[in-house]
Write a protein that holds these residues in place. Sequence first.
Motif, mmCIF file in Angstrom:
data_model
loop_
_atom_site.group_PDB
_atom_site.id
_atom_site.type_symbol
_atom_site.label_atom_id
_atom_site.label_comp_id
_atom_site.label_asym_id
_atom_site.label_seq_id
_atom_site.Cartn_x
_atom_site.Cartn_y
_atom_site.Cartn_z
ATOM 1 N N MET A 1 3.249 6.808 -7.814
ATOM 2 C CA MET A 1 2.817 6.079 -6.626
ATOM 3 C C MET A 1 2.470 4.630 -6.973
ATOM 4 O O MET A 1 2.806 3.704 -6.224
ATOM 5 N N ILE A 2 1.836 4.423 -8.107
ATOM 6 C CA ILE A 2 1.507 3.064 -8.554
ATOM 7 C C ILE A 2 2.794 2.273 -8.784
ATOM 8 O O ILE A 2 2.927 1.136 -8.337
ATOM 9 N N LYS A 3 3.763 2.874 -9.480
ATOM 10 C CA LYS A 3 5.020 2.171 -9.746
ATOM 11 C C LYS A 3 5.751 1.838 -8.447
ATOM 12 O O LYS A 3 6.224 0.704 -8.265
ATOM 13 N N LYS B 1 7.332 -2.354 -4.432
ATOM 14 C CA LYS B 1 7.361 -2.902 -3.067
ATOM 15 C C LYS B 1 6.685 -4.272 -3.027
ATOM 16 O O LYS B 1 7.203 -5.210 -2.410
ATOM 17 N N ALA B 2 5.542 -4.391 -3.683
ATOM 18 C CA ALA B 2 4.822 -5.665 -3.686
ATOM 19 C C ALA B 2 5.609 -6.743 -4.431
ATOM 20 O O ALA B 2 5.671 -7.894 -3.984
ATOM 21 N N VAL C 1 3.776 -10.955 -11.405
ATOM 22 C CA VAL C 1 2.519 -10.819 -12.141
ATOM 23 C C VAL C 1 1.550 -9.953 -11.337
ATOM 24 O O VAL C 1 1.235 -10.249 -10.188
ATOM 25 N N LEU C 2 1.100 -8.891 -11.970
ATOM 26 C CA LEU C 2 0.144 -7.979 -11.343
ATOM 27 C C LEU C 2 -1.200 -8.683 -11.218
ATOM 28 O O LEU C 2 -1.748 -9.168 -12.198
ATOM 29 N N GLN C 3 -1.722 -8.754 -10.004
ATOM 30 C CA GLN C 3 -2.998 -9.423 -9.782
ATOM 31 C C GLN C 3 -4.125 -8.438 -9.515
ATOM 32 O O GLN C 3 -5.267 -8.699 -9.879
ATOM 33 N N GLU C 4 -3.802 -7.318 -8.850
ATOM 34 C CA GLU C 4 -4.863 -6.370 -8.519
ATOM 35 C C GLU C 4 -4.272 -4.986 -8.273
ATOM 36 O O GLU C 4 -3.202 -4.844 -7.690
ATOM 37 N N ILE C 5 -4.997 -3.980 -8.741
ATOM 38 C CA ILE C 5 -4.719 -2.586 -8.390
ATOM 39 C C ILE C 5 -6.009 -2.032 -7.813
ATOM 40 O O ILE C 5 -7.068 -2.151 -8.418
ATOM 41 N N HIS C 6 -5.888 -1.432 -6.649
ATOM 42 C CA HIS C 6 -7.044 -0.775 -6.036
ATOM 43 C C HIS C 6 -6.653 0.676 -5.768
ATOM 44 O O HIS C 6 -5.612 0.941 -5.164
ATOM 45 N N LEU C 7 -7.485 1.584 -6.240
ATOM 46 C CA LEU C 7 -7.270 3.007 -5.991
ATOM 47 C C LEU C 7 -8.387 3.499 -5.086
ATOM 48 O O LEU C 7 -9.561 3.317 -5.389
ATOM 49 N N ARG D 1 0.847 -1.195 0.000
ATOM 50 C CA ARG D 1 0.000 0.000 0.000
ATOM 51 C C ARG D 1 0.876 1.236 0.000
ATOM 52 O O ARG D 1 1.958 1.235 0.592
ATOM 53 N N SER D 2 0.377 2.289 -0.619
ATOM 54 C CA SER D 2 1.081 3.567 -0.546
ATOM 55 C C SER D 2 0.957 4.086 0.885
ATOM 56 O O SER D 2 0.119 3.623 1.662
ATOM 57 N N ALA D 3 1.775 5.059 1.215
ATOM 58 C CA ALA D 3 1.860 5.553 2.595
ATOM 59 C C ALA D 3 0.514 5.979 3.169
ATOM 60 O O ALA D 3 0.192 5.672 4.312
#
Length: 108
Positions: A66-68, A73-74, A45-51, A30-32
């Motif tokens: 921020m996404i990058k 980190k993940a 492998v990207l599984q999920e992005i939640h904004l 998660r972002s800060a």
Amino acid sequence: MREFESRIATMVEKASSLDEALGAATATARSADGEVRITVGLGGVLQEIHLSSKAQTLTPRTLAAMIKETYDKAAIQAGSNSTQALSDVFGEDSAIVQEARANRHPEE
């Protein structure tokens, strides 16, 4: 012949354990302030992005960065989790674990 059958049974057991462990080797970062949450699986492998709704207040450039950063980190954590899964199945001193550790990025 019994020794061969025993070795095959051990290999099958390890393969099953490894498949299960690697399947669970995902990571979520998660972002800060919680604007971005990303889940990454084996191999990055990207599984999920939640904004969150907070993300709408960010500029596109800030949000992209921020996404990058959150993805990175993940992905690092997922790599660490998969190496740990290998270690759990094959042992810390096994050749496959040593190879996985040698191929990790320095920030891992």
